[in-house]
Design a protein around this motif. Structure first.
Motif, PDB file in Angstrom:
ATOM      1  N   ALA A   1      -3.911  31.897  -0.607  1.00  0.00           N
ATOM      2  CA  ALA A   1      -5.230  31.633  -1.026  1.00  0.00           C
ATOM      3  C   ALA A   1      -5.041  30.526  -2.078  1.00  0.00           C
ATOM      4  CB  ALA A   1      -5.768  32.752  -1.540  1.00  0.00           C
ATOM      5  N   ASN A   2      -5.912  29.517  -2.121  1.00  0.00           N
ATOM      6  CA  ASN A   2      -5.881  28.413  -3.000  1.00  0.00           C
ATOM      7  C   ASN A   2      -7.050  28.521  -4.039  1.00  0.00           C
ATOM      8  OD1 ASN A   2      -5.498  25.879  -4.306  1.00  0.00           O
ATOM      9  ND2 ASN A   2      -6.974  24.862  -2.849  1.00  0.00           N
ATOM     10  N   GLY A   3      -6.612  28.617  -5.333  1.00  0.00           N
ATOM     11  CA  GLY A   3      -7.768  28.860  -6.171  1.00  0.00           C
ATOM     12  C   GLY A   3      -7.988  30.087  -6.648  1.00  0.00           C
ATOM     13  N   PRO A   4      -8.611  30.241  -7.674  1.00  0.00           N
ATOM     14  CA  PRO A   4      -9.314  29.379  -8.386  1.00  0.00           C
ATOM     15  C   PRO A   4      -8.339  28.547  -9.513  1.00  0.00           C
ATOM     16  CG  PRO A   4      -9.874  31.447  -9.247  1.00  0.00           C
ATOM     17  CD  PRO A   4      -9.138  31.707  -8.191  1.00  0.00           C
ATOM     18  N   TYR A   5      -9.091  27.732 -10.167  1.00  0.00           N
ATOM     19  CA  TYR A   5      -7.848  27.120 -11.037  1.00  0.00           C
ATOM     20  C   TYR A   5      -7.735  27.794 -12.410  1.00  0.00           C
ATOM     21  CZ  TYR A   5     -11.420  24.834 -14.664  1.00  0.00           C
ATOM     22  OH  TYR A   5     -12.442  24.766 -15.585  1.00  0.00           O
ATOM     23  N   ASP A   6      -6.907  27.373 -13.343  1.00  0.00           N
ATOM     24  CA  ASP A   6      -6.470  28.261 -14.365  1.00  0.00           C
ATOM     25  C   ASP A   6      -7.395  28.923 -15.318  1.00  0.00           C
ATOM     26  OD1 ASP A   6      -6.946  26.064 -15.707  1.00  0.00           O
ATOM     27  OD2 ASP A   6      -4.958  25.816 -16.493  1.00  0.00           O
ATOM     28  N   LEU A   7      -8.530  28.304 -15.664  1.00  0.00           N
ATOM     29  CA  LEU A   7      -9.526  29.053 -16.644  1.00  0.00           C
ATOM     30  C   LEU A   7     -10.070  30.145 -15.900  1.00  0.00           C
ATOM     31  CD1 LEU A   7     -11.171  26.010 -18.735  1.00  0.00           C
ATOM     32  CD2 LEU A   7      -9.073  27.252 -19.039  1.00  0.00           C
ATOM     33  N   PRO A   8     -10.812  29.928 -14.565  1.00  0.00           N
ATOM     34  CA  PRO A   8     -11.410  31.314 -14.040  1.00  0.00           C
ATOM     35  C   PRO A   8     -10.453  32.187 -13.564  1.00  0.00           C
ATOM     36  CG  PRO A   8     -11.577  29.285 -12.715  1.00  0.00           C
ATOM     37  CD  PRO A   8     -11.241  28.695 -14.094  1.00  0.00           C
ATOM     38  N   ALA A   9      -9.310  31.637 -13.327  1.00  0.00           N
ATOM     39  CA  ALA A   9      -8.133  32.540 -12.951  1.00  0.00           C
ATOM     40  C   ALA A   9      -7.830  33.516 -13.891  1.00  0.00           C
ATOM     41  CB  ALA A   9      -7.078  32.015 -12.412  1.00  0.00           C
ATOM     42  N   CYS A  10      -7.637  32.951 -15.113  1.00  0.00           N
ATOM     43  CA  CYS A  10      -7.368  33.844 -16.315  1.00  0.00           C
ATOM     44  C   CYS A  10      -8.666  34.907 -16.526  1.00  0.00           C
ATOM     45  CB  CYS A  10      -7.036  32.960 -17.665  1.00  0.00           C
ATOM     46  SG  CYS A  10      -5.592  32.244 -17.580  1.00  0.00           S
ATOM     47  N   ALA A  11      -9.872  34.513 -16.541  1.00  0.00           N
ATOM     48  CA  ALA A  11     -11.058  35.292 -16.612  1.00  0.00           C
ATOM     49  C   ALA A  11     -10.770  36.533 -15.594  1.00  0.00           C
ATOM     50  CB  ALA A  11     -12.270  34.651 -16.404  1.00  0.00           C
ATOM     51  N   LEU A  12     -10.398  36.191 -14.277  1.00  0.00           N
ATOM     52  CA  LEU A  12     -10.245  37.267 -13.369  1.00  0.00           C
ATOM     53  C   LEU A  12      -9.106  38.291 -13.615  1.00  0.00           C
ATOM     54  CD1 LEU A  12     -10.523  35.688  -9.761  1.00  0.00           C
ATOM     55  CD2 LEU A  12     -11.908  37.701 -10.791  1.00  0.00           C
ATOM     56  N   GLY A  13      -7.863  37.654 -14.133  1.00  0.00           N
ATOM     57  CA  GLY A  13      -6.942  38.190 -14.473  1.00  0.00           C
ATOM     58  C   GLY A  13      -7.038  39.160 -15.875  1.00  0.00           C
ATOM     59  N   ALA A  14      -8.129  38.780 -16.697  1.00  0.00           N
ATOM     60  CA  ALA A  14      -8.323  39.500 -17.989  1.00  0.00           C
ATOM     61  C   ALA A  14      -9.491  40.572 -17.603  1.00  0.00           C
ATOM     62  CB  ALA A  14      -8.622  38.564 -18.894  1.00  0.00           C
TER      63      ALA A  14
ATOM     64  N   GLY B   1       1.101  38.767 -20.681  1.00  0.00           N
ATOM     65  CA  GLY B   1       1.577  38.568 -19.415  1.00  0.00           C
ATOM     66  C   GLY B   1       1.167  37.376 -18.815  1.00  0.00           C
ATOM     67  N   GLU B   2       1.589  37.298 -17.667  1.00  0.00           N
ATOM     68  CA  GLU B   2       0.970  36.172 -16.651  1.00  0.00           C
ATOM     69  C   GLU B   2      -0.491  36.201 -16.235  1.00  0.00           C
ATOM     70  OE1 GLU B   2       2.736  33.624 -16.926  1.00  0.00           O
ATOM     71  OE2 GLU B   2       4.105  34.663 -17.999  1.00  0.00           O
ATOM     72  N   VAL B   3      -1.204  36.193 -17.045  1.00  0.00           N
ATOM     73  CA  VAL B   3      -2.924  36.519 -16.739  1.00  0.00           C
ATOM     74  C   VAL B   3      -3.349  35.706 -15.636  1.00  0.00           C
ATOM     75  CG1 VAL B   3      -4.964  36.737 -17.746  1.00  0.00           C
ATOM     76  CG2 VAL B   3      -3.010  37.082 -19.269  1.00  0.00           C
ATOM     77  N   GLY B   4      -3.168  34.145 -15.703  1.00  0.00           N
ATOM     78  CA  GLY B   4      -3.506  33.331 -14.674  1.00  0.00           C
ATOM     79  C   GLY B   4      -3.011  33.936 -13.219  1.00  0.00           C
ATOM     80  N   ALA B   5      -1.654  33.913 -13.230  1.00  0.00           N
ATOM     81  CA  ALA B   5      -1.001  34.355 -11.857  1.00  0.00           C
ATOM     82  C   ALA B   5      -1.779  35.657 -11.472  1.00  0.00           C
ATOM     83  CB  ALA B   5       0.411  34.561 -12.129  1.00  0.00           C
ATOM     84  N   ARG B   6      -1.848  36.518 -12.247  1.00  0.00           N
ATOM     85  CA  ARG B   6      -2.442  37.827 -12.126  1.00  0.00           C
ATOM     86  C   ARG B   6      -3.887  37.627 -11.336  1.00  0.00           C
ATOM     87  NH1 ARG B   6      -1.297  42.928 -13.768  1.00  0.00           N
ATOM     88  NH2 ARG B   6       0.368  41.660 -15.499  1.00  0.00           N
ATOM     89  N   GLY B   7      -4.861  36.774 -11.998  1.00  0.00           N
ATOM     90  CA  GLY B   7      -5.940  36.508 -11.388  1.00  0.00           C
ATOM     91  C   GLY B   7      -5.939  35.815 -10.288  1.00  0.00           C
ATOM     92  N   ALA B   8      -5.178  34.834 -10.001  1.00  0.00           N
ATOM     93  CA  ALA B   8      -4.825  34.317  -8.647  1.00  0.00           C
ATOM     94  C   ALA B   8      -4.559  35.219  -7.573  1.00  0.00           C
ATOM     95  CB  ALA B   8      -3.528  33.313  -8.755  1.00  0.00           C
ATOM     96  N   VAL B   9      -4.029  36.247  -7.754  1.00  0.00           N
ATOM     97  CA  VAL B   9      -3.435  37.332  -7.032  1.00  0.00           C
ATOM     98  C   VAL B   9      -4.702  38.041  -6.476  1.00  0.00           C
ATOM     99  CG1 VAL B   9      -2.403  39.641  -6.324  1.00  0.00           C
ATOM    100  CG2 VAL B   9      -1.260  37.515  -7.397  1.00  0.00           C
ATOM    101  N   LEU B  10      -5.574  38.566  -7.703  1.00  0.00           N
ATOM    102  CA  LEU B  10      -6.940  39.349  -7.277  1.00  0.00           C
ATOM    103  C   LEU B  10      -7.696  38.516  -6.562  1.00  0.00           C
ATOM    104  CD1 LEU B  10      -7.154  40.923 -11.109  1.00  0.00           C
ATOM    105  CD2 LEU B  10      -6.691  41.916  -8.886  1.00  0.00           C
ATOM    106  N   ALA B  11      -7.941  36.817  -6.706  1.00  0.00           N
ATOM    107  CA  ALA B  11      -8.535  36.028  -6.017  1.00  0.00           C
ATOM    108  C   ALA B  11      -8.282  36.019  -4.622  1.00  0.00           C
ATOM    109  CB  ALA B  11      -8.820  34.726  -6.312  1.00  0.00           C
ATOM    110  N   ALA B  12      -6.864  36.111  -4.125  1.00  0.00           N
ATOM    111  CA  ALA B  12      -6.461  36.144  -2.890  1.00  0.00           C
ATOM    112  C   ALA B  12      -6.788  37.506  -2.219  1.00  0.00           C
ATOM    113  CB  ALA B  12      -4.718  35.817  -3.050  1.00  0.00           C
TER     114      ALA B  12
END
Length: 475
Positions: free
Chosen positions: A226-239, A414-425
């Motif tokens: 899955a493509n996105g979201p970009y790093d700021l909202p991805a970090c919000a999801l990951g947190a 940890g890798e908060v942005g990558a974590r958020g990217a997985v949750l979005a996917a």
């Protein structure tokens, strides 16, 4: 396993997680920046090769099937690609300053404010509007040769999936062309910036987020991506920042304050932006400041103090740093949130022959804390606050930050942005993951009541000093 890919400005990372959100492995590779007289560019082929390399490394370390992968990365800038996603020229980074004069012009003639009132986006030199306008004036042939002007993660997604065309998502498209209410490009803004004849370069917005299968580079062929979201909202999801009023402070080279909201307000002082999220009717009010750990790095370099010494010095220096005060606006491009002041510069006061390096360091950390509080207030923080980023590695600074902000900090490491990217996917693929478990804080730092009261007064004094500095910057 699940894989999150975070294509940062200077570092590309891939992180593997199990189904409960436990981090299994992380692989990272640095990528270069070409800095020349205000221009900041990146080699797209180097960036893409780094993505493939870290994916190969992380999947080799954890030899389990990849159930799905999520992709995030740096926002803004301009990444010109041809129909196959190949670079037309080097990418212009979000750090690029060559469109500074255009932004100054738009500030003076009202275009800047008009764009903010329509889209909730306060433009800065490194965002796509000014950069595309600059290219149209100075490198029109590059735009003529491009099929699309995309963002970093979009280029990577197109290449990893062998996509036939470029697409972006609502989060990246939020600056500066997207109407946050309709979730579509505002053609009136495109016209205001003199780019109507380049409208075809804006990548279609995939709403919901685009998904496709990997074609075999870095990830096994057929892996769901899955493509996105970009790093700021991805970090919000990951947190775990999704409820209205809750916020996230990213303490990195720059500060980024984000607060979840269901009420976009395009009034007030134009600054920051509203980031559209995967959920219609939900936004992140973002104040991505220029001030951040780079200010502390400069002070450390100037005083000859090493990073490992910071915690001890903060602990040994009293609240208020013996009267030393720092307005920590060291960026050569001034400040962009929670106000726009391109010519604002740092100021030190209360310094005398008795002042020590520890005083300067503590005063800088306090000043960064005040700037963070200013951003969070402007963004509308009313609920809980999560914190992530490199600054969280310093326990003493986190205690100081909790005191300056006057509230508990949910520290997420940890890798908060990558974590958020997985949750979005996972959301896009309809896969149920326990988001609460995935976003559990590492620790919670409580403020000290007496110090918090001191810093509440100090914050008001900071705002007074800042008002004077802003006036001087405009002379």
């Amino acid at each position: 396993m699940f894989v999150g890919i975070d294509v940062g400005t200077s570092m590309v990372k891939a992180a593997a997680f199990d189904a409960g959100g436990r981090e299994l492995a992380v692989q990272a590779r640095p990528v270069g920046l070409d800095l020349r007289a205000g221009a900041v560019e990146q080699d797209m082929e180097e960036v893409y090769a780094a993505v493939v390399a870290v994916l190969e490394a992380v999947t080799a370390r954890v030899p389990e099937p990849v159930e799905l992968a999520g992709l995030t990365g740096q926002g803004d800038g301009v990444w010109l690609v041809d129909a196959a996603g190949r670079p037309v020229r080097p990418a212009l980074s979000w750090m690029d300053g060559r469109a500074h004069d255009l932004v100054d012009q738009w500030l003076a003639d009202g275009t800047f404010e008009t764009v903010f009132r329509r889209t909730g986006s306060a433009m800065f030199p490194g965002c796509p509007g000014p950069l595309l306008a600059w290219l149209d004036r100075h490198e029109p042939k590059a735009l003529d040769a491009a099929a699309a002007a995309v963002y970093c993660k979009d280029m990577v997604f197109q290449r990893l999936t062998g996509g036939a065309r470029a697409v972006t998502d609502v989060s990246d498209a939020s600056m500066p062309f997207l109407d946050p209410r309709t979730r579509r490009y505002d053609n009136g803004v495109v016209e205001l910036l003199g780019l109507s004849h380049r409208r075809g370069l804006l990548a279609p917005v995939a709403d919901p987020v685009a998904t496709a299968e990997a074609c075999g580079a870095g990830l096994p062929s057929g892996t769901r991506l899955a493509n996105g979201p970009y790093d700021l909202p991805a970090c919000a999801l990951g947190a775990g920042v999704t409820a209205p009023g809750d916020g996230l402070l990213i303490v990195g080279t720059c500060l980024a304050a984000l607060v979840a909201t269901t009420e976009p307000d395009l009034g007030g002082e134009p600054a920051g932006l509203y980031i559209s999220t995967d959920r219609p009717g939900h936004w992140l009010r973002a104040m991505p400041a220029m001030v951040g750990t780079a200010a502390l790095d400069w002070v450390l370099k100037t005083t000859g103090v090493r990073h490992p010494e910071v915690d001890a010095l903060l602990a040994a220096t009293p609240t208020g740093a013996h009267g030393v005060r720092v307005l920590p606006y060291f960026a050569p491009s001034g400040e962009r949130a929670p106000f726009v002041e391109p010519r604002l510069r740092a100021e030190l006061s209360g310094v005398c022959l008795e002042s020590t390096p520890a005083d300067l360091i503590r005063a800088t950390c306090e000043g960064i804390g005040y700037a963070a509080r200013h951003c969070l207030v402007a963004a509308g923080l009313t609920g809980s606050l999560a914190v992530c980023g490199g600054g969280t590695r310093s326990p003493a600074w986190m205690r100081l930050l909790a005191d300056v902000l006057g509230r508990p900090l949910r520290v997420v490491e940890g890798e908060v942005g990558a974590r958020g990217a997985v949750l979005a996917a996972a959301e896009r693929y309809g896969l149920a993951l326990d988001a609460a478990a995935w976003t559990e804080p590492t620790l919670v730092v409580e403020p000290d009541a007496a110090r918090a009261a001191y810093y509440t007064k100090g914050y008001e004094e900071h705002l007074e000093r800042l008002a004077g500095a802003r006036q001087r910057a405009r002379r």
